[in-house]
Design a protein around this motif. Structure first.
Motif, PDB file in Angstrom:
ATOM      1  N   MET A   1      46.851  27.865  50.035  1.00  0.00           N
ATOM      2  CA  MET A   1      46.577  29.238  49.642  1.00  0.00           C
ATOM      3  C   MET A   1      45.894  29.977  50.792  1.00  0.00           C
ATOM      4  SD  MET A   1      44.051  30.719  46.630  1.00  0.00           S
ATOM      5  CE  MET A   1      44.854  29.864  45.283  1.00  0.00           C
ATOM      6  N   ASP A   2      46.463  31.063  51.181  1.00  0.00           N
ATOM      7  CA  ASP A   2      45.833  31.936  52.170  1.00  0.00           C
ATOM      8  C   ASP A   2      44.720  32.692  51.461  1.00  0.00           C
ATOM      9  OD1 ASP A   2      45.091  33.793  54.038  1.00  0.00           O
ATOM     10  OD2 ASP A   2      47.086  34.662  54.310  1.00  0.00           O
ATOM     11  N   LEU A   3      43.488  32.562  51.935  1.00  0.00           N
ATOM     12  CA  LEU A   3      42.343  33.140  51.233  1.00  0.00           C
ATOM     13  C   LEU A   3      42.163  34.632  51.484  1.00  0.00           C
ATOM     14  CD1 LEU A   3      39.643  30.327  51.543  1.00  0.00           C
ATOM     15  CD2 LEU A   3      41.440  30.657  49.840  1.00  0.00           C
ATOM     16  N   GLN A   4      42.909  35.180  52.410  1.00  0.00           N
ATOM     17  CA  GLN A   4      42.776  36.597  52.707  1.00  0.00           C
ATOM     18  C   GLN A   4      43.045  37.444  51.461  1.00  0.00           C
ATOM     19  OE1 GLN A   4      41.802  37.678  55.824  1.00  0.00           O
ATOM     20  NE2 GLN A   4      41.614  39.738  55.003  1.00  0.00           N
ATOM     21  N   ASN A   5      42.056  38.236  51.061  1.00  0.00           N
ATOM     22  CA  ASN A   5      42.133  39.132  49.916  1.00  0.00           C
ATOM     23  C   ASN A   5      42.286  38.438  48.564  1.00  0.00           C
ATOM     24  OD1 ASN A   5      41.840  41.588  51.376  1.00  0.00           O
ATOM     25  ND2 ASN A   5      43.983  41.424  52.033  1.00  0.00           N
ATOM     26  N   LYS A   6      42.087  37.122  48.524  1.00  0.00           N
ATOM     27  CA  LYS A   6      42.038  36.445  47.226  1.00  0.00           C
ATOM     28  C   LYS A   6      40.667  36.694  46.606  1.00  0.00           C
ATOM     29  CE  LYS A   6      46.149  34.719  47.667  1.00  0.00           C
ATOM     30  NZ  LYS A   6      46.435  35.223  49.022  1.00  0.00           N
ATOM     31  N   VAL A   7      40.583  36.537  45.298  1.00  0.00           N
ATOM     32  CA  VAL A   7      39.350  36.826  44.576  1.00  0.00           C
ATOM     33  C   VAL A   7      38.779  35.542  43.992  1.00  0.00           C
ATOM     34  CG1 VAL A   7      38.278  38.146  42.721  1.00  0.00           C
ATOM     35  CG2 VAL A   7      40.180  39.140  44.027  1.00  0.00           C
ATOM     36  N   ALA A   8      37.512  35.261  44.329  1.00  0.00           N
ATOM     37  CA  ALA A   8      36.849  34.043  43.884  1.00  0.00           C
ATOM     38  C   ALA A   8      35.640  34.380  43.024  1.00  0.00           C
ATOM     39  CB  ALA A   8      36.402  33.213  45.089  1.00  0.00           C
ATOM     40  N   VAL A   9      35.485  33.653  41.927  1.00  0.00           N
ATOM     41  CA  VAL A   9      34.266  33.723  41.118  1.00  0.00           C
ATOM     42  C   VAL A   9      33.457  32.472  41.409  1.00  0.00           C
ATOM     43  CG1 VAL A   9      33.332  33.541  38.786  1.00  0.00           C
ATOM     44  CG2 VAL A   9      35.157  35.175  39.267  1.00  0.00           C
ATOM     45  N   VAL A  10      32.185  32.640  41.755  1.00  0.00           N
ATOM     46  CA  VAL A  10      31.307  31.511  42.053  1.00  0.00           C
ATOM     47  C   VAL A  10      30.120  31.565  41.107  1.00  0.00           C
ATOM     48  CG1 VAL A  10      29.939  30.316  43.799  1.00  0.00           C
ATOM     49  CG2 VAL A  10      31.991  31.588  44.482  1.00  0.00           C
ATOM     50  N   THR A  11      30.028  30.597  40.192  1.00  0.00           N
ATOM     51  CA  THR A  11      28.872  30.550  39.307  1.00  0.00           C
ATOM     52  C   THR A  11      27.690  29.945  40.068  1.00  0.00           C
ATOM     53  OG1 THR A  11      29.197  28.333  38.351  1.00  0.00           O
ATOM     54  CG2 THR A  11      30.463  30.152  37.390  1.00  0.00           C
ATOM     55  N   GLY A  12      26.500  30.448  39.780  1.00  0.00           N
ATOM     56  CA  GLY A  12      25.342  30.020  40.559  1.00  0.00           C
ATOM     57  C   GLY A  12      25.445  30.461  42.002  1.00  0.00           C
TER      58      GLY A  12
END
Length: 258
Positions: free
Chosen positions: A1-12
């Motif tokens: 997966m190319d991370l450019q412009n992908k959206v990540a949710v990080v808990t904590g």
């Protein structure tokens, strides 16, 4: 997966390992949504990295409505959801029988399991329900990746860690079956089991204690850097063949009984 412009949710994501993951994902071109009860720390991360790259939501991972609201806010802020990193957790030590001979209160055990295991699953299930509708992001019809955080305590739980070890072992145990189930949607699931890391809690210890903990690691003889954890998060997100795995990141430590 190319991370450019992908959206990540990080808990904590406002402190410790989660904070390092946020910085690493943003450095790779992703946008990050922080789920954290500490609204002030979340706002500080937005100010540091920019509101065009980071959004913070005050979320209780054990509460369905709170998580659903946070995911809706993430979608509203950045329009998509591709990556989940479940870092939120607690681990206060407590023996089954204390020094006065009294049993561990059941509510104390339940609280740790609720936040660490049930909270991880709560975010995972609600996020996967949204991810399944993503447009494929690669030739393998991949739609997203979920990265959970366990602990070496899942394998080498120490005296005083019955609840913590059980909660983290539960995360390890659900990794493969969920990866198998979500494969049909192109959603990968992996788990990181960190060893001893220089988190804010560890950093608050006396220097002698930090040095002693570092010497218990086989190699390198030190506590792990949060950036090393974040590097593995990025690797798991980017590598499309990384699926259904739990990886110890611990300098080859095997925890003693106490």
């Amino acid at each position: 997966m190319d991370l450019q412009n992908k959206v990540a949710v990080v808990t904590g994501g406002a402190s410790g390992l989660g904070q390092a993951a946020v910085r690493a994902l943003v450095a790779k071109g992703a946008k990050a949504v922080i789920f954290d009860l500490n609204a002030e720390a979340g706002a500080a991360m937005v100010a540091e990295l920019g509101s065009d790259k980071v959004f913070a939501a005050q979320v209780n991972v054990t509460d369905e409505a709170s998580v659903q609201s946070g995911l809706d806010q993430a979608m509203e802020a950045f329009g998509d959801l591709h990556i989940i990193v479940n870092c939120a957790g607690i681990g206060p030590p407590a023996k089954v029988i204390d020094r006065e001979g009294q049993p561990l209160p059941l509510d104390s055990f339940k609280k740790i399991v609720d936040i660490n295991l049930n909270g991880t699953f709560n975010v995972l299930r609600l996020a996967a329900a949204k991810m399944q509708h993503n447009q494929p992001v690669n030739d393998d019809q991949g739609r997203g990746v979920i990265i959970n955080v366990a602990s070496v305590a899942a394998f080498d739980g120490q005296i005083g860690q019955p609840a913590y070890a059980a909660s983290k072992a539960g995360i390890v145990g659900m990794t493969l079956p969920i990866a198998r189930e979500l494969a049909r949607y192109g959603i990968r699931v992996n788990t990181i089991a960190p060893g001893l890391f220089m988190t804010p809690l560890a950093a608050s210890l006396p220097e002698a204690a930090i040095e002693s903990l570092g010497k218990s690691v086989e190699y390198p003889k030190r506590l792990g850097n949060p950036e090393e954890f974040a590097h593995l998060v990025v690797c798991m997100a980017e590598n499309d063949y990384f699926n259904g795995e739990t990886v110890r990141l611990d300098g080859s430590i095997r925890m003693a009984a106490r």
